[in-house]
Design a protein around this motif. Structure first.
Motif, short mmCIF file in Angstrom:
data_model
loop_
_atom_site.label_atom_id
_atom_site.label_comp_id
_atom_site.label_asym_id
_atom_site.label_seq_id
_atom_site.Cartn_x
_atom_site.Cartn_y
_atom_site.Cartn_z
N ASP A 188 61.10 7.24 22.65
CA ASP A 188 60.34 7.37 21.41
C ASP A 188 60.09 5.98 20.84
N SER A 242 67.05 7.01 24.44
CA SER A 242 68.34 7.61 24.09
C SER A 242 69.33 7.34 25.23
N ARG A 293 70.65 1.87 16.08
CA ARG A 293 71.02 3.23 15.69
C ARG A 293 69.91 3.84 14.84
N THR A 294 69.71 5.13 15.04
CA THR A 294 68.76 5.86 14.21
C THR A 294 69.44 6.20 12.89
N GLU A 295 68.68 6.77 11.96
CA GLU A 295 69.28 7.21 10.70
C GLU A 295 70.36 8.26 10.94
N LEU A 345 61.59 4.38 18.71
CA LEU A 345 62.82 3.64 18.43
C LEU A 345 63.53 3.16 19.69
N GLN A 361 72.21 7.94 16.12
CA GLN A 361 72.06 8.05 17.57
C GLN A 361 71.68 6.69 18.13
N ARG A 378 69.87 3.93 20.39
CA ARG A 378 68.55 3.72 20.98
C ARG A 378 68.56 2.37 21.68
#
Length: 147
Positions: free
Chosen positions: A2, A7, A35-37, A4, A40, A42
């Protein structure tokens, strides 16, 4: 991928390793993730390339410490180039040469060894030179934890 980045699962599938290995490499400081909000991980394409370098280096028997030292020279956000790879190879050459000599010695001595030395063969040059295990008593000394 994605916007970002990749994964953990996508990285694992792309480079052919288990997701736990991706997390391990990150924990060891060999790769890094944002890190995502939702917290997770990335990973960028740079990290995919770094994992490829790690796997290639491991395939020839280099330790994580040796690999880490080479990657530290690159910095965190730079993809290894062909020149970087050549420099790493040159730095690893003596270590690899030593391993080759050790493997050749092992290969050449296998005909006088059963592989574990547990039967105290007098001729075992690998694990039981001079029948040192036989002097400790009868039986499978190494299998009994007597090293």
């Amino acid at each position: 991928m994605d916007e970002l980045g990749y994964s953990v699962g996508e990285v694992a599938a792309r480079v052919g390793i288990a997701p736990s290995a991706v997390r391990f490499y990150e924990d060891e400081g060999l790769i890094s993730a944002s890190r995502t909000e939702g917290n997770q991980r990335r990973f960028t394409p740079v990290e995919l390339r770094r994992i490829s370098v790690i796997r290639a280096a491991q395939a020839v028997g280099l330790t994580l410490g040796e690999i880490r030292s080479a990657l530290d020279v690159l910095g965190r956000r730079r993809t290894p180039t062909a020149a970087d790879w050549a420099r790493m190879g040159e730095a690893w050459k003596s270590s690899l040469d030593e391993r080759i000599v050790a493997l050749e010695r092992l290969r050449d001595d296998l005909d006088g060894c059963i592989g574990c030395g547990c039967l105290s063969l007098e001729s075992c040059t690998l694990l039981n030179p001079g029948d040192s295990a036989g002097r400790r008593g009868p039986g499978p000394r190494f299998l009994l934890g007597d090293r």
